[in-house]
Write a protein that holds these residues in place. Structure first.
Motif, mmCIF file in Angstrom:
data_model
loop_
_atom_site.group_PDB
_atom_site.id
_atom_site.type_symbol
_atom_site.label_atom_id
_atom_site.label_comp_id
_atom_site.label_asym_id
_atom_site.label_seq_id
_atom_site.Cartn_x
_atom_site.Cartn_y
_atom_site.Cartn_z
ATOM 1 N N GLY A 49 0.832 -1.192 0.000
ATOM 2 C CA GLY A 49 0.000 0.000 0.000
ATOM 3 C C GLY A 49 0.865 1.239 0.000
ATOM 4 N N PRO A 50 0.289 2.380 -0.265
ATOM 5 C CA PRO A 50 1.067 3.624 -0.305
ATOM 6 C C PRO A 50 1.567 4.006 1.077
ATOM 7 C CG PRO A 50 -1.275 4.094 -0.437
ATOM 8 C CD PRO A 50 -1.142 2.615 -0.539
ATOM 9 N N ASN A 51 2.536 4.902 1.121
ATOM 10 C CA ASN A 51 3.003 5.418 2.401
ATOM 11 C C ASN A 51 1.827 6.015 3.175
ATOM 12 O OD1 ASN A 51 5.683 4.764 1.891
ATOM 13 N ND2 ASN A 51 6.104 6.725 0.893
ATOM 14 N N GLY A 52 1.780 5.706 4.469
ATOM 15 C CA GLY A 52 0.679 6.188 5.289
ATOM 16 C C GLY A 52 -0.553 5.311 5.264
ATOM 17 N N ALA A 53 -0.460 4.144 4.622
ATOM 18 C CA ALA A 53 -1.622 3.268 4.516
ATOM 19 C C ALA A 53 -1.948 2.560 5.824
ATOM 20 C CB ALA A 53 -1.398 2.229 3.418
ATOM 21 N N PRO A 91 -1.186 -14.923 -0.153
ATOM 22 C CA PRO A 91 -1.958 -13.828 -0.733
ATOM 23 C C PRO A 91 -1.249 -12.488 -0.622
ATOM 24 C CG PRO A 91 -2.745 -14.281 1.470
ATOM 25 C CD PRO A 91 -1.689 -15.310 1.176
ATOM 26 N N ILE A 92 -1.789 -11.508 -1.357
ATOM 27 C CA ILE A 92 -1.339 -10.126 -1.271
ATOM 28 C C ILE A 92 -2.461 -9.309 -0.637
ATOM 29 C CG2 ILE A 92 -0.601 -8.090 -2.562
ATOM 30 C CD1 ILE A 92 0.357 -10.057 -4.783
ATOM 31 N N VAL A 93 -2.114 -8.601 0.434
ATOM 32 C CA VAL A 93 -3.073 -7.749 1.140
ATOM 33 C C VAL A 93 -2.738 -6.298 0.799
ATOM 34 C CG1 VAL A 93 -3.987 -7.043 3.381
ATOM 35 C CG2 VAL A 93 -3.217 -9.416 3.032
ATOM 36 N N VAL A 94 -3.709 -5.574 0.269
ATOM 37 C CA VAL A 94 -3.501 -4.170 -0.088
ATOM 38 C C VAL A 94 -4.237 -3.293 0.915
ATOM 39 C CG1 VAL A 94 -3.660 -2.417 -1.889
ATOM 40 C CG2 VAL A 94 -3.397 -4.827 -2.518
ATOM 41 N N MET A 95 -3.506 -2.343 1.519
ATOM 42 C CA MET A 95 -4.096 -1.378 2.441
ATOM 43 C C MET A 95 -4.043 0.026 1.860
ATOM 44 S SD MET A 95 -2.832 -2.456 6.286
ATOM 45 C CE MET A 95 -3.884 -1.180 7.029
ATOM 46 N N VAL A 141 -8.049 -2.883 1.275
ATOM 47 C CA VAL A 141 -8.740 -2.633 0.017
ATOM 48 C C VAL A 141 -9.120 -3.941 -0.655
ATOM 49 C CG1 VAL A 141 -8.524 -1.581 -2.270
ATOM 50 C CG2 VAL A 141 -7.536 -0.437 -0.273
ATOM 51 N N VAL A 142 -8.169 -4.870 -0.717
ATOM 52 C CA VAL A 142 -8.422 -6.159 -1.366
ATOM 53 C C VAL A 142 -7.397 -7.165 -0.872
ATOM 54 C CG1 VAL A 142 -6.952 -5.670 -3.382
ATOM 55 C CG2 VAL A 142 -8.857 -7.289 -3.603
ATOM 56 N N VAL A 143 -7.773 -8.432 -0.879
ATOM 57 C CA VAL A 143 -6.878 -9.540 -0.582
ATOM 58 C C VAL A 143 -7.018 -10.555 -1.705
ATOM 59 C CG1 VAL A 143 -6.263 -11.364 1.049
ATOM 60 C CG2 VAL A 143 -7.221 -9.217 1.909
ATOM 61 N N GLY A 144 -5.882 -10.975 -2.267
ATOM 62 C CA GLY A 144 -5.972 -11.956 -3.339
ATOM 63 C C GLY A 144 -4.619 -12.262 -3.927
ATOM 64 N N ASP A 145 -4.623 -12.973 -5.066
ATOM 65 C CA ASP A 145 -3.373 -13.273 -5.749
ATOM 66 C C ASP A 145 -2.973 -12.082 -6.616
ATOM 67 O OD1 ASP A 145 -5.004 -13.367 -8.012
ATOM 68 O OD2 ASP A 145 -4.976 -15.555 -8.144
ATOM 69 N N ALA A 146 -1.830 -12.213 -7.293
ATOM 70 C CA ALA A 146 -1.293 -11.085 -8.064
ATOM 71 C C ALA A 146 -2.258 -10.629 -9.149
ATOM 72 C CB ALA A 146 0.053 -11.470 -8.667
ATOM 73 N N ASP A 147 -2.905 -11.576 -9.840
ATOM 74 C CA ASP A 147 -3.827 -11.203 -10.910
ATOM 75 C C ASP A 147 -5.025 -10.442 -10.364
ATOM 76 O OD1 ASP A 147 -2.223 -12.366 -12.831
ATOM 77 O OD2 ASP A 147 -3.278 -14.294 -12.797
ATOM 78 N N THR A 148 -5.533 -10.886 -9.211
ATOM 79 C CA THR A 148 -6.666 -10.199 -8.590
ATOM 80 C C THR A 148 -6.295 -8.779 -8.219
ATOM 81 O OG1 THR A 148 -7.542 -12.289 -7.730
ATOM 82 C CG2 THR A 148 -8.282 -10.258 -6.653
ATOM 83 N N VAL A 149 -5.115 -8.621 -7.648
ATOM 84 C CA VAL A 149 -4.660 -7.297 -7.220
ATOM 85 C C VAL A 149 -4.455 -6.389 -8.426
ATOM 86 C CG1 VAL A 149 -2.722 -6.063 -6.170
ATOM 87 C CG2 VAL A 149 -3.671 -8.089 -5.054
ATOM 88 N N ARG A 150 -3.817 -6.905 -9.460
ATOM 89 C CA ARG A 150 -3.559 -6.095 -10.657
ATOM 90 C C ARG A 150 -4.857 -5.578 -11.279
ATOM 91 N NH1 ARG A 150 1.489 -6.815 -13.302
ATOM 92 N NH2 ARG A 150 2.833 -8.375 -12.343
ATOM 93 N N VAL A 209 -7.368 -0.817 -6.202
ATOM 94 C CA VAL A 209 -5.927 -0.890 -5.980
ATOM 95 C C VAL A 209 -5.206 0.062 -6.929
ATOM 96 C CG1 VAL A 209 -3.906 -2.389 -6.035
ATOM 97 C CG2 VAL A 209 -6.101 -3.276 -5.202
ATOM 98 N N ILE A 210 -5.617 0.076 -8.164
ATOM 99 C CA ILE A 210 -5.000 0.970 -9.147
ATOM 100 C C ILE A 210 -5.156 2.425 -8.703
ATOM 101 C CG2 ILE A 210 -5.116 1.790 -11.527
ATOM 102 C CD1 ILE A 210 -6.063 -1.065 -12.285
ATOM 103 N N ASP A 211 -6.338 2.761 -8.256
ATOM 104 C CA ASP A 211 -6.592 4.138 -7.811
ATOM 105 C C ASP A 211 -5.789 4.488 -6.576
ATOM 106 O OD1 ASP A 211 -8.380 4.411 -9.868
ATOM 107 O OD2 ASP A 211 -10.163 4.034 -8.626
ATOM 108 N N ALA A 212 -5.666 3.525 -5.632
ATOM 109 C CA ALA A 212 -5.033 3.813 -4.361
ATOM 110 C C ALA A 212 -3.523 3.773 -4.408
ATOM 111 C CB ALA A 212 -5.530 2.821 -3.305
ATOM 112 N N TYR A 213 -2.970 2.924 -5.308
ATOM 113 C CA TYR A 213 -1.549 2.651 -5.130
ATOM 114 C C TYR A 213 -0.783 2.355 -6.409
ATOM 115 C CZ TYR A 213 2.631 0.234 -3.309
ATOM 116 O OH TYR A 213 3.895 -0.156 -3.035
#
Length: 255
Positions: free
Chosen positions: A38-42, A222-226, A232-241, A246-250
């Motif tokens: 996730g971005p800095n400050g997430a 898994p990859i956890v995006v904050m 924001v989302v938890v999933g594999d690389a394809d799900t995250v991409r 995720v695109i908007d946040a990071y």
């Protein structure tokens, strides 16, 4: 077979009016190599600190392999098998590399003054066992040739390997790994990746904070995006991409 999990339920950590972690609920297999991005400050480091016992959540629960750990002191979390490293390594700069490893195990006989006088044989035997273990770990993390060098002389990548070696001295079940790729050259980074995979094959799980997306997508599941303190989302690389949040946040136009 039911997998052993690291779980958070509605965990919130506030600093004044700021909610650095805002109602985070996760369930991560303990035997996985998971990523926290996730971005800095997430809120990633704050969540790490809560998992390691350095911060007590304002609310919510944290469980490791079914045992509730929120509110435990860091040394109690450590004793349950959770070790952590730091984005900026914190070695004892003037001690040698091997001495940095040998200081890790708690309650060593030699730490008690009277035992050095009354049971010197026990102290020497324990120190010999610790040295043997440290040398074996230094072999594993490719630092054996630097065993007697002061820790302050190591490069950034070597310090990351030393951090990993220190964690291994505790025989952990799970390692919270903070930015292993930061400041590391490509050759040493591949060594770190290989060692993480080898340790995972031995049954040690990882939760990795990392900004190197290439490393994350080829190593972690898994990859956890904050973002903004929330998952924001938890999933594999394809799900995250593919996730627009995720695109908007990071990630932006991640290749």
């Amino acid at each position: 077979m039911t997998r052993v999990m690291l779980e958070t339920q509605n965990v919130t950590v506030s600093f004044g009016a700021l909610r650095a972690v805002d109602g985070v609920s996760l369930s991560i297999p303990v035997d996985a190599i998971a990523a926290l991005i996730g971005p800095n400050g997430a809120g990633k480091t704050t969540l790490f600190n809560a998992l390691a016992g350095a911060i007590r959540p304002d609310s919510g629960t944290i469980r490791f392999a079914g045992t509730r750990i929120d509110g435990l002191k860091p040394h109690r979390v450590f004793e349950l098998g959770i070790a952590r490293t730091f984005q900026i390594p914190r070695p004892f700069a003037e001690l040698s590399v091997i001495e940095n490893l040998m200081t890790v195990p708690p309650r060593q006989a030699g730490e008690t003054f009277w035992r050095n006088w009354l049971t010197p044989g026990r102290v020497r035997a324990e120190e010999a066992r610790l040295r043997d273990k440290a040398e074996e770990i230094l072999d594993f993390v490719a630092l054996r040739k630097l065993a007697l060098a002061p820790a302050r002389t190591l490069s950034g990548g070597q310090l990351k390997l030393l951090e990993l070696g220190r964690a291994l001295m505790a025989d952990p079940r799970y390692i919270l790994l903070d930015e292993p790729a930061a400041g590391v050259n490509a050759v040493l980074l591949e060594t770190i990746v290989e060692r993480i995979r080898a340790l995972n094959a031995r049954g040690i799980g990882f939760l990795v904070i990392e900004h190197n997306i290439d490393l994350v997508t080829r190593l972690c599941h898994p990859i956890v995006v904050m973002a903004q303190g929330q998952v924001v989302v938890v999933g594999d690389a394809d799900t995250v991409r593919a996730d627009q949040r995720v695109i908007d946040a990071y990630l932006g136009d991640m290749p």
